[in-house]
Motif scaffolding. Structure first.
Motif, PDB file in Angstrom:
ATOM      1  N   LEU A   1       0.828  -1.210   0.000  1.00 25.26           N
ATOM      2  CA  LEU A   1       0.000   0.000   0.000  1.00 25.26           C
ATOM      3  C   LEU A   1       0.860   1.258   0.000  1.00 25.26           C
ATOM      4  O   LEU A   1       0.552   2.222  -0.704  1.00 25.26           O
ATOM      5  CB  LEU A   1      -0.950  -0.016   1.202  1.00 25.26           C
ATOM      6  N   MET A   2       1.936   1.252   0.775  1.00 25.20           N
ATOM      7  CA  MET A   2       2.827   2.409   0.780  1.00 25.20           C
ATOM      8  C   MET A   2       3.434   2.648  -0.595  1.00 25.20           C
ATOM      9  O   MET A   2       3.515   3.782  -1.050  1.00 25.20           O
ATOM     10  CB  MET A   2       3.937   2.217   1.809  1.00 25.20           C
ATOM     11  N   ALA A   3       3.843   1.572  -1.261  1.00 21.18           N
ATOM     12  CA  ALA A   3       4.438   1.699  -2.592  1.00 21.18           C
ATOM     13  C   ALA A   3       3.441   2.273  -3.592  1.00 21.18           C
ATOM     14  O   ALA A   3       3.825   2.968  -4.529  1.00 21.18           O
ATOM     15  CB  ALA A   3       4.948   0.342  -3.065  1.00 21.18           C
ATOM     16  N   ALA A   4       2.154   2.001  -3.355  1.00 20.37           N
ATOM     17  CA  ALA A   4       1.103   2.509  -4.236  1.00 20.37           C
ATOM     18  C   ALA A   4       0.623   3.901  -3.811  1.00 20.37           C
ATOM     19  O   ALA A   4      -0.290   4.444  -4.425  1.00 20.37           O
ATOM     20  CB  ALA A   4      -0.072   1.536  -4.251  1.00 20.37           C
ATOM     21  N   GLY A   5       1.220   4.455  -2.753  1.00 19.82           N
ATOM     22  CA  GLY A   5       0.820   5.782  -2.283  1.00 19.82           C
ATOM     23  C   GLY A   5      -0.502   5.780  -1.534  1.00 19.82           C
ATOM     24  O   GLY A   5      -1.155   6.807  -1.436  1.00 19.82           O
TER      25      GLY A   5
END
Length: 65
Positions: A20-24
């Motif tokens: 989720l972090m990588a996807a913003g």
């Protein structure tokens, strides 16, 4: 400091937070942290600090540091 919260997440929870972090999608990552953490539910400010720590930690690994 925040690595304690990381250890409270299952491996699946850790992967989902990183994804989720990588996807913003930080709001969704906070929701996963709050739902999946063992023990008392972490407060939102603690989750935000955790995400900042995790972002820095993941950047250091990808930068070779």
């Amino acid at each position: 400091m925040n690595d304690f919260l990381w250890e409270r997440l299952s491996v699946e929870g850790q992967r989902e937070v990183d994804r989720l972090m990588a996807a913003g999608r930080n709001v969704q990552a906070i929701m996963v942290i709050r739902e999946c953490a063992d023990g008392p539910k972490p407060e939102i400010p603690e989750c935000m600090d955790f995400l900042a720590w995790r972002f820095t930690a993941s950047r250091e690994v990808s930068d070779g540091g």
